[in-house]
Motif scaffolding. Structure first.
Motif, PDB file in Angstrom:
ATOM      1  N   LYS A  82       2.070 102.625  30.534  1.00 57.53           N
ATOM      2  CA  LYS A  82       1.939 102.637  31.995  1.00 57.53           C
ATOM      3  C   LYS A  82       0.588 102.091  32.430  1.00 57.53           C
ATOM      4  N   LEU A  83      -0.468 102.471  31.713  1.00 57.37           N
ATOM      5  CA  LEU A  83      -1.794 101.967  32.043  1.00 57.37           C
ATOM      6  C   LEU A  83      -1.861 100.459  31.814  1.00 57.37           C
ATOM      7  N   ARG A  84      -1.299 100.007  30.713  1.00 54.93           N
ATOM      8  CA  ARG A  84      -1.308  98.571  30.431  1.00 54.93           C
ATOM      9  C   ARG A  84      -0.551  97.801  31.518  1.00 54.93           C
ATOM     10  N   LYS A  85       0.589  98.338  31.945  1.00 55.27           N
ATOM     11  CA  LYS A  85       1.368  97.672  32.987  1.00 55.27           C
ATOM     12  C   LYS A  85       0.574  97.573  34.284  1.00 55.27           C
ATOM     13  N   LEU A  86      -0.135  98.640  34.626  1.00 55.81           N
ATOM     14  CA  LEU A  86      -0.948  98.613  35.841  1.00 55.81           C
ATOM     15  C   LEU A  86      -2.049  97.573  35.738  1.00 55.81           C
ATOM     16  N   CYS A  87      -2.718  97.527  34.603  1.00 56.79           N
ATOM     17  CA  CYS A  87      -3.791  96.548  34.416  1.00 56.79           C
ATOM     18  C   CYS A  87      -3.259  95.121  34.516  1.00 56.79           C
ATOM     19  N   MET A  88      -2.099  94.882  33.920  1.00 62.59           N
ATOM     20  CA  MET A  88      -1.546  93.532  33.923  1.00 62.59           C
ATOM     21  C   MET A  88      -1.019  93.126  35.298  1.00 62.59           C
ATOM     22  N   SER A  89      -0.860  94.111  36.208  1.00 66.60           N
ATOM     23  CA  SER A  89      -0.364  93.787  37.550  1.00 66.60           C
ATOM     24  C   SER A  89      -1.484  93.483  38.539  1.00 66.60           C
ATOM     25  N   ILE A  90      -2.737  93.539  38.101  1.00 67.16           N
ATOM     26  CA  ILE A  90      -3.858  93.274  38.999  1.00 67.16           C
ATOM     27  C   ILE A  90      -3.789  91.839  39.516  1.00 67.16           C
ATOM     28  N   VAL A  91      -3.969  91.677  40.803  1.00 66.89           N
ATOM     29  CA  VAL A  91      -3.940  90.355  41.432  1.00 66.89           C
ATOM     30  C   VAL A  91      -5.203  89.585  41.048  1.00 66.89           C
ATOM     31  N   THR A  92      -5.021  88.336  40.585  1.00 63.56           N
ATOM     32  CA  THR A  92      -6.161  87.503  40.174  1.00 63.56           C
ATOM     33  C   THR A  92      -6.049  86.123  40.798  1.00 63.56           C
ATOM     34  N   GLY A  93      -7.011  85.258  40.462  1.00 60.64           N
ATOM     35  CA  GLY A  93      -6.970  83.878  40.922  1.00 60.64           C
ATOM     36  C   GLY A  93      -5.881  83.087  40.217  1.00 60.64           C
ATOM     37  N   SER A  94      -5.725  81.841  40.623  1.00 64.01           N
ATOM     38  CA  SER A  94      -4.646  81.000  40.080  1.00 64.01           C
ATOM     39  C   SER A  94      -5.172  79.939  39.117  1.00 64.01           C
ATOM     40  N   GLU A  95      -6.378  80.134  38.586  1.00 66.01           N
ATOM     41  CA  GLU A  95      -6.940  79.153  37.668  1.00 66.01           C
ATOM     42  C   GLU A  95      -6.085  79.038  36.397  1.00 66.01           C
TER      43      GLU A  95
ATOM     44  N   VAL B 272     -14.818 100.373  44.620  1.00 63.61           N
ATOM     45  CA  VAL B 272     -13.905 100.045  43.529  1.00 63.61           C
ATOM     46  C   VAL B 272     -12.651  99.379  44.094  1.00 63.61           C
ATOM     47  N   PRO B 273     -12.361  98.151  43.682  1.00 59.90           N
ATOM     48  CA  PRO B 273     -11.159  97.472  44.184  1.00 59.90           C
ATOM     49  C   PRO B 273      -9.900  98.007  43.519  1.00 59.90           C
ATOM     50  N   GLY B 274      -8.795  97.962  44.265  1.00 63.42           N
ATOM     51  CA  GLY B 274      -7.512  98.374  43.722  1.00 63.42           C
ATOM     52  C   GLY B 274      -6.763  97.196  43.120  1.00 63.42           C
ATOM     53  N   LEU B 275      -5.518  97.432  42.759  1.00 66.94           N
ATOM     54  CA  LEU B 275      -4.718  96.409  42.084  1.00 66.94           C
ATOM     55  C   LEU B 275      -4.560  95.148  42.925  1.00 66.94           C
TER      56      LEU B 275
END
Length: 321
Positions: free
Chosen positions: A207-220, A183-186
């Protein structure tokens, strides 16, 4: 029916990586095995020095597993320290255990390699774990690959005792290494409390929403198609979603005009929907520590019946009254 035993170290409230990699797979074993789960509070003493914190961790773990679906009426669920037979078996077996076996323990060797001075608890940890296993005539022990050595030590001890005092004195256990998801982390690395990249299992709301929105993603850009497999958002999403939901998110990412922000929002909504019932149960259970103690005590009473039968057999074979 074969017996499966799982030990749980009481250190912290788990994150979703712990849930997906350990708790959920372990609970599923109750469908095919006679299961036992114990909270290893004596094992925790190698690192935990605060009595109040240790008691709190025990209650956290008990409430967590019960909230996630453990049924104490259908499986053994107890606190290690409530079963003193563990320590008799551990001590009584010392005479047939080579010191070198303990010196090769992973935790003990790692501490020495780091220049630390490991305590005796770390040195005896594998032997105590072996007693936890052997006392309950355990057939299989579900573990991660990094714990295989401890089960091998339990096998060696059981085989040695059986060779000296007769086959059947102790059941020789087998490791059960499952296909636990990574399982990958943020930040995209393996989810780990030490890395500070976790999503707590019972987090919710803003708090859960903030954590989800902080996940590192691509730059597309919003318009560009995006890969699904291998991305943190998708890999967490797929662990909780139905097959239809997984395909739908995969298709939307591939089609474009669907941003990572949209995908994160979808993940948040899924986690909130999936984990809210367990979170509510956890909060209710954790508010009644005395009831948690009663659940564990009832489990210990049942566990001791098996433990005492095993000890009676071992004592008779080795000549101890």
């Amino acid at each position: 029916v074969k017996t499966s035993l799982t030990g749980i170290t009481p250190t912290h409230i788990p994150h979703i990586g712990n849930y997906l990699g350990a708790i959920r797979p372990a609970l599923r074993l109750s469908e095919t095995y006679r299961t036992a789960y114990f909270i290893a509070d004596y094992h925790a003493l190698t690192t935990v020095r605060d009595p109040a914190a240790l008691r709190g961790h025990v209650h956290d773990v008990a409430a967590t597993w019960l909230a996630c679906g453990l049924d104490p009426e259908k499986t053994l669920f107890y606190r290690q320290s409530d079963v003193p037979e563990v320590f008799e078996l551990s001590g009584g077996r010392a005479g047939v255990t080579a010191t070198g076996q303990r010196e090769r323990g992973v935790a003990y060797k790692d501490a020495l390699a780091k220049g630390e001075a490991p305590n005796a608890g770390s040195f005896y940890y594998p032997a105590l774990m072996a007693a936890d296993i052997l006392l309950f005539d355990t057939d299989v022990v579900p573990i991660g690959a990094d714990q295989k050595q401890h089960v091998e030590l339990a096998r060696d001890m059981a085989s040695r005792v059986n060779h000296l005092f007769g086959e059947g004195t102790l059941v020789v256990p087998e490791p059960l290494i499952g296909e636990a998801p990574l399982v990958p982390g943020l930040d995209g690395q393996k989810m780990s409390k030490s890395k500070g990249n976790t999503i707590p299992l019972f987090e919710g709301g803003k708090k859960l929403r903030k954590l989800c929105m902080s996940i590192v993603t691509g730059s597309e850009t919003l318009e560009e198609p995006k890969p699904a497999h291998g991305t943190t958002v998708f890999e967490i999403y797929r662990q909780f979603a139905s097959e239809a939901e997984v395909r739908a998110l995969e298709d939307r990412l591939a089609a474009g005009n669907f941003g990572w922000g949209h995908a994160k929002a979808a993940l948040y909504e899924l986690l909130e929907r999936s984990l809210a019932p367990a979170r509510e149960r956890f909060v209710a259970l954790r508010s009644e520590p005395a009831e948690l103690d009663r659940v564990l005590a009832r489990g210990a009473e049942r566990a001791r019946q098996t433990a005492q039968a095993t000890l009676a057999r071992v004592r008779a074979r080795i000549g101890v009254r």
